[in-house]
Design a protein around this motif. Structure first.
Motif, PDB file in Angstrom:
ATOM      1  N   SER A 163      33.871 -41.046   8.345  1.00  0.00           N
ATOM      2  CA  SER A 163      33.004 -40.938   9.542  1.00  0.00           C
ATOM      3  C   SER A 163      32.454 -39.697  10.061  1.00  0.00           C
ATOM      4  O   SER A 163      33.266 -38.673  10.379  1.00  0.00           O
ATOM      5  CB  SER A 163      34.005 -41.474  10.612  1.00  0.00           C
ATOM      6  N   GLY A 164      31.090 -39.410  10.225  1.00  0.00           N
ATOM      7  CA  GLY A 164      30.619 -38.387  10.809  1.00  0.00           C
ATOM      8  C   GLY A 164      30.238 -38.385  11.973  1.00  0.00           C
ATOM      9  O   GLY A 164      29.674 -39.309  12.504  1.00  0.00           O
ATOM     10  N   ARG A 165      30.314 -37.198  12.733  1.00  0.00           N
ATOM     11  CA  ARG A 165      29.984 -37.141  14.190  1.00  0.00           C
ATOM     12  C   ARG A 165      29.286 -35.856  14.612  1.00  0.00           C
ATOM     13  O   ARG A 165      29.645 -34.868  14.158  1.00  0.00           O
ATOM     14  CB  ARG A 165      31.167 -37.302  15.139  1.00  0.00           C
ATOM     15  N   VAL A 166      27.976 -35.980  15.045  1.00  0.00           N
ATOM     16  CA  VAL A 166      27.392 -34.666  15.652  1.00  0.00           C
ATOM     17  C   VAL A 166      26.900 -35.028  16.986  1.00  0.00           C
ATOM     18  O   VAL A 166      26.063 -36.287  17.224  1.00  0.00           O
ATOM     19  CB  VAL A 166      26.511 -34.423  14.651  1.00  0.00           C
ATOM     20  N   GLU A 167      27.021 -34.259  17.846  1.00  0.00           N
ATOM     21  CA  GLU A 167      26.951 -34.750  19.320  1.00  0.00           C
ATOM     22  C   GLU A 167      27.461 -36.102  19.788  1.00  0.00           C
ATOM     23  O   GLU A 167      28.733 -36.172  19.603  1.00  0.00           O
ATOM     24  CB  GLU A 167      25.527 -34.470  19.631  1.00  0.00           C
ATOM     25  N   ASP A 168      26.611 -36.963  20.336  1.00  0.00           N
ATOM     26  CA  ASP A 168      27.423 -38.012  20.406  1.00  0.00           C
ATOM     27  C   ASP A 168      26.976 -39.347  19.606  1.00  0.00           C
ATOM     28  O   ASP A 168      27.305 -40.479  19.602  1.00  0.00           O
ATOM     29  CB  ASP A 168      26.637 -38.618  21.948  1.00  0.00           C
ATOM     30  N   GLU A 169      26.527 -38.780  18.297  1.00  0.00           N
ATOM     31  CA  GLU A 169      26.247 -39.953  17.388  1.00  0.00           C
ATOM     32  C   GLU A 169      27.221 -39.966  16.238  1.00  0.00           C
ATOM     33  O   GLU A 169      27.952 -38.916  15.934  1.00  0.00           O
ATOM     34  CB  GLU A 169      24.954 -39.517  16.578  1.00  0.00           C
ATOM     35  N   GLN A 170      27.608 -40.979  15.926  1.00  0.00           N
ATOM     36  CA  GLN A 170      28.517 -41.467  14.937  1.00  0.00           C
ATOM     37  C   GLN A 170      28.086 -42.082  13.599  1.00  0.00           C
ATOM     38  O   GLN A 170      27.050 -43.074  13.685  1.00  0.00           O
ATOM     39  CB  GLN A 170      29.576 -42.166  15.345  1.00  0.00           C
ATOM     40  N   HIS A 171      28.520 -41.778  12.403  1.00  0.00           N
ATOM     41  CA  HIS A 171      27.959 -42.242  11.257  1.00  0.00           C
ATOM     42  C   HIS A 171      29.020 -42.700  10.371  1.00  0.00           C
ATOM     43  O   HIS A 171      30.182 -41.738  10.420  1.00  0.00           O
ATOM     44  CB  HIS A 171      26.990 -41.390  10.546  1.00  0.00           C
ATOM     45  N   TRP A 172      28.838 -43.838   9.527  1.00  0.00           N
ATOM     46  CA  TRP A 172      29.843 -43.976   8.505  1.00  0.00           C
ATOM     47  C   TRP A 172      29.063 -43.916   7.102  1.00  0.00           C
ATOM     48  O   TRP A 172      27.966 -44.424   6.910  1.00  0.00           O
ATOM     49  CB  TRP A 172      30.238 -45.504   8.857  1.00  0.00           C
ATOM     50  N   ARG A 173      29.837 -43.368   6.276  1.00  0.00           N
ATOM     51  CA  ARG A 173      29.019 -43.386   4.773  1.00  0.00           C
ATOM     52  C   ARG A 173      30.030 -43.463   3.678  1.00  0.00           C
ATOM     53  O   ARG A 173      31.131 -42.868   3.740  1.00  0.00           O
ATOM     54  CB  ARG A 173      28.262 -41.930   4.731  1.00  0.00           C
ATOM     55  N   LEU A 174      29.918 -44.027   2.564  1.00  0.00           N
ATOM     56  CA  LEU A 174      30.591 -44.103   1.359  1.00  0.00           C
ATOM     57  C   LEU A 174      30.064 -43.053   0.533  1.00  0.00           C
ATOM     58  O   LEU A 174      28.899 -42.834   0.293  1.00  0.00           O
ATOM     59  CB  LEU A 174      30.645 -45.450   0.719  1.00  0.00           C
ATOM     60  N   HIS A 175      30.923 -42.158  -0.067  1.00  0.00           N
ATOM     61  CA  HIS A 175      30.566 -41.074  -0.902  1.00  0.00           C
ATOM     62  C   HIS A 175      31.131 -41.575  -2.402  1.00  0.00           C
ATOM     63  O   HIS A 175      32.385 -41.378  -2.488  1.00  0.00           O
ATOM     64  CB  HIS A 175      30.911 -39.672  -0.588  1.00  0.00           C
ATOM     65  N   VAL A 176      30.344 -41.174  -3.229  1.00  0.00           N
ATOM     66  CA  VAL A 176      30.828 -41.626  -4.780  1.00  0.00           C
ATOM     67  C   VAL A 176      30.322 -40.396  -5.665  1.00  0.00           C
ATOM     68  O   VAL A 176      29.097 -40.095  -5.618  1.00  0.00           O
ATOM     69  CB  VAL A 176      30.518 -42.943  -5.464  1.00  0.00           C
ATOM     70  N   VAL A 177      31.290 -39.630  -6.485  1.00  0.00           N
ATOM     71  CA  VAL A 177      30.788 -38.357  -6.899  1.00  0.00           C
ATOM     72  C   VAL A 177      31.750 -38.324  -8.241  1.00  0.00           C
ATOM     73  O   VAL A 177      32.601 -38.612  -8.285  1.00  0.00           O
ATOM     74  CB  VAL A 177      31.070 -37.162  -6.128  1.00  0.00           C
ATOM     75  N   VAL A 178      30.783 -38.135  -9.309  1.00  0.00           N
ATOM     76  CA  VAL A 178      31.408 -37.890 -10.591  1.00  0.00           C
ATOM     77  C   VAL A 178      31.197 -36.511 -10.979  1.00  0.00           C
ATOM     78  O   VAL A 178      29.960 -35.962 -11.021  1.00  0.00           O
ATOM     79  CB  VAL A 178      30.956 -38.791 -11.710  1.00  0.00           C
ATOM     80  N   GLY A 179      32.264 -35.456 -11.239  1.00  0.00           N
ATOM     81  CA  GLY A 179      31.893 -34.042 -11.357  1.00  0.00           C
ATOM     82  C   GLY A 179      33.340 -33.211 -11.395  1.00  0.00           C
ATOM     83  O   GLY A 179      34.220 -34.003 -10.925  1.00  0.00           O
ATOM     84  N   PRO A 180      33.393 -32.168 -11.900  1.00  0.00           N
ATOM     85  CA  PRO A 180      34.340 -31.167 -11.917  1.00  0.00           C
ATOM     86  C   PRO A 180      34.994 -30.994 -10.488  1.00  0.00           C
ATOM     87  O   PRO A 180      34.024 -30.901  -9.558  1.00  0.00           O
ATOM     88  CB  PRO A 180      34.032 -29.985 -12.831  1.00  0.00           C
ATOM     89  N   GLU A 181      36.098 -30.667 -10.344  1.00  0.00           N
ATOM     90  CA  GLU A 181      36.548 -30.220  -9.274  1.00  0.00           C
ATOM     91  C   GLU A 181      36.195 -28.960  -8.646  1.00  0.00           C
ATOM     92  O   GLU A 181      36.247 -28.419  -7.579  1.00  0.00           O
ATOM     93  CB  GLU A 181      38.227 -30.369  -9.060  1.00  0.00           C
ATOM     94  N   LEU A 182      35.975 -27.912  -9.610  1.00  0.00           N
ATOM     95  CA  LEU A 182      35.448 -26.607  -9.521  1.00  0.00           C
ATOM     96  C   LEU A 182      34.209 -26.345  -9.723  1.00  0.00           C
ATOM     97  O   LEU A 182      33.918 -26.803 -10.850  1.00  0.00           O
ATOM     98  CB  LEU A 182      36.653 -25.716 -10.076  1.00  0.00           C
TER      99      LEU A 182
END
Length: 574
Positions: free
Chosen positions: A555-574
């Motif tokens: 859940s992302g929030r900036v000022e009074d706006e709120q967003h929901w988003r699914l993130h899928v990532v394949v890759g190294p941790e570092l």
């Protein structure tokens, strides 16, 4: 028919109903001693066998006392007091062993001697780790004895051996004496390193050898040589053999048998992340160009926000694994929600390995960019010198328990030297991973900071501006959705960047773990509006065969706006 049904019913009865139900309890000992006793106890090892009957059970119980005594001896306890009890209730048996470990055997004398050529060598230890007054611990003794011998062999004394190694225990006085006599023999040295192959220049391959003729023999140096030749990708198989059968004096020749790899490697890859969406990658690598180790790689990548074709030519220098030149060229077409345009560049980079795992890269890049970001349109030409420092250190590749990534970069351009505008930029990023407690929990933290000084920010192309939002900055927002906005509320990027994240994850089962995280930050600019954004969420982690996969709901929030988003990532941790 009735007999058939009876047989089927018997087969469906759980197997453990045919055997005895046995519980084993060991009392009176600390955990390490108790665990070792349970390993020694035959009754513990056989308690779940379906073939176990009462006669066998009582035989195992009778053996238990002698097995307990053997289990305690390695820890210095030779006179334990043991109370054994076997109780029965119908088919259930309870075996209980109450133990007092008794007095510990103490070491009263350590006779450790070193003979041979290594007697005067300060790199060969003359002191045995166990000392007078210590409790006799067989596991510590065995480990110290093996470690001393291994360290001596690693110093080049390949024929080192113990002439005498014994422990004498007096059970009356509860004391022990250790007698250990080490003969190092002669110290051997490296002879000629002989490469057996026909595809690479011998003088070039000699640069990989981490020792000179006459250096003290070291098995670790041979393992390093083998690893570096394997990592070079020039060879399919690498065998490094010390020829002890051909020793001349104190010199041991080394044969390096090499089987060439295929010159060309082709790969087609499909990937996905919520930043780029589906991604197709075509990759061609020429592993060997000529006989001096040159190589080339070309990659073509297609995704919705960025499509590119790039090529690089690598020239190894005096230290092939640590020092090289890289010539590159690429063309990119970008079409994100934030900016659109095309970018072409050529670059030259000198990369060298430094102390303590750091790598420094000196670069010179010339780029042409035709862009549109918000209502701003422009064309930029930049000649950019840069210096970059990178250090990546981790204890493993899968589910890192201790790891760190640090990156620092300085770059800039001047309109007086083949550039359409002037700017100077600093960038730093870091990520830290560390296990908590027994390793089931981990804490992951990261930080990104950037600052740009520019004469006219509107003439700076988007590739040199800072944006935030996406899988690896502030989750809960789309790729480059965050940053300073113009009067039309279009994100145009900023001069500054500050993004941080804290995440805690816990191993769940097998290759799965769960995570909680909070992200914060944004790109900023004093001339435009930009507020700090926050992202919080839950995640799942899967250690897949091709690398870690992250699934995050944020859940992302900036000022009074709120967003929901699914993130899928394949890759190294570092």
């Amino acid at each position: 028919m009735r007999n058939t049904i009876f047989i089927l019913v018997l087969l469906l009865i759980p197997v453990n109903l045919y055997g005895l139900e046995v519980a084993v309890s060991v009392k009176g000992l600390e955990s390490q001693l108790r665990d070792n006793v349970l390993v020694y106890l035959s009754i513990e090892q056989e308690k779940n066998r379906t073939s176990l009957n009462q006669a066998r059970l009582r035989l195992l119980h009778d053996k238990a006392e002698s097995e307990i005594r053997e289990a305690l001896k390695p820890f210095g306890f030779f006179k334990p007091s043991i109370i054994s009890k076997l109780e029965q209730q119908e088919q259930r048996f309870q075996a209980t062993y109450t133990i007092q470990s008794g007095p510990a055997v103490k070491i009263v004398e350590v006779d450790f001697q070193v003979s041979g050529e290594g007697r005067e060598d300060p790199r060969v230890s003359k002191v045995f780790p166990l000392k007078t007054g210590d409790v006799l611990d067989q596991s510590l003794y065995d480990g110290a004895k093996q470690s001393l011998l291994s360290d001596t062999i690693e110093q080049g004394y390949l024929d080192a051996k113990y002439l005498q190694h014994r422990i004498l225990v007096d059970t009356v006085s509860d004391t022990a004496t250790i007698s250990l006599h080490l003969d190092t023999g002669m110290r051997l040295r490296f002879g000629e390193a002989r490469f057996n192959q026909d595809v690479m220049d011998a003088d070039y391959l000699a640069r990989y050898v981490p020792f000179n003729t006459g250096d003290p023999f070291s098995q670790e140096a041979l393992l390093n040589l083998q690893g570096q030749l394997t990592d070079s990708e020039y060879f399919k198989r690498v065998e490094v053999i010390s020829r002890r059968d051909q020793v001349e004096g104190d010199r041991v020749p080394v044969d390096i048998n090499l089987k060439p790899n295929k010159k060309n490697r082709y790969r087609i890859g499909l990937g996905y992340s919520t930043d780029t969406g589906p991604r197709l990658t075509l990759d061609w690598k020429n592993r060997r160009i000529g006989r001096r180790g040159h190589r080339m790689r070309t990659e073509f990548q297609i995704s919705e926000p960025i499509s590119s074709i790039s090529s690089e030519y690598v020239i190894p220098l005096e230290r092939p694994t640590e020092d090289y030149l890289r010539l590159g060229a690429s063309y990119e077409h970008f079409n994100s929600d934030t900016n659109q345009g095309d970018r072409a560049l050529v670059n030259l980079t000198h990369s060298v390995s430094l102390d303590r795992g750091w790598r420094r890269s000196l670069g010179l890049e010339y780029t042409y960019e035709d862009y549109q970001v918000g209502s701003q349109e422009g064309k930029a030409r930049l000649l950019v010198p840069s210096v970059d420092w990178l250090r990546i250190k981790s204890d493993r590749k899968q589910r890192i328990e201790k790891g760190k990534r640090l990156n620092f970069r300085i770059e800039g351009a001047s309109d007086a030297v083949l550039s359409s505008t002037s700017y100077f930029q600093l960038y730093a990023s870091g990520k830290d991973i560390r296990a908590l407690g027994d390793g089931a929990w981990r804490l992951l933290s990261r930080l990104e900071l950037g600052a740009t000084w520019a004469e006219d920010f509107t003439e700076l192309p988007p590739s040199k501006r800072f944006f935030a939002g996406g899988d690896n900055t502030v989750r809960g927002f789309g790729y480059q959705d965050l940053g300073p906005e113009d009067e039309a509320d279009d994100v145009i990027g900023g001069r500054y960047l500050a993004v941080g994240s804290l995440e805690i994850d816990r191993h769940i089962s097998g290759k799965w773990s769960g995570a909680l995280f909070v992200d914060a930050g944004n790109a900023y600019d004093q001339d435009y509006d930009s507020e700090t954004a926050y992202g919080v969420g839950l995640g799942l982690r899967w250690q897949s065969p091709v690398g870690p996969v992250r699934f995050d709901v944020a859940s992302g929030r900036v000022e009074d706006e709120q967003h929901w988003r699914l993130h899928v990532v394949v890759g190294p941790e570092l």
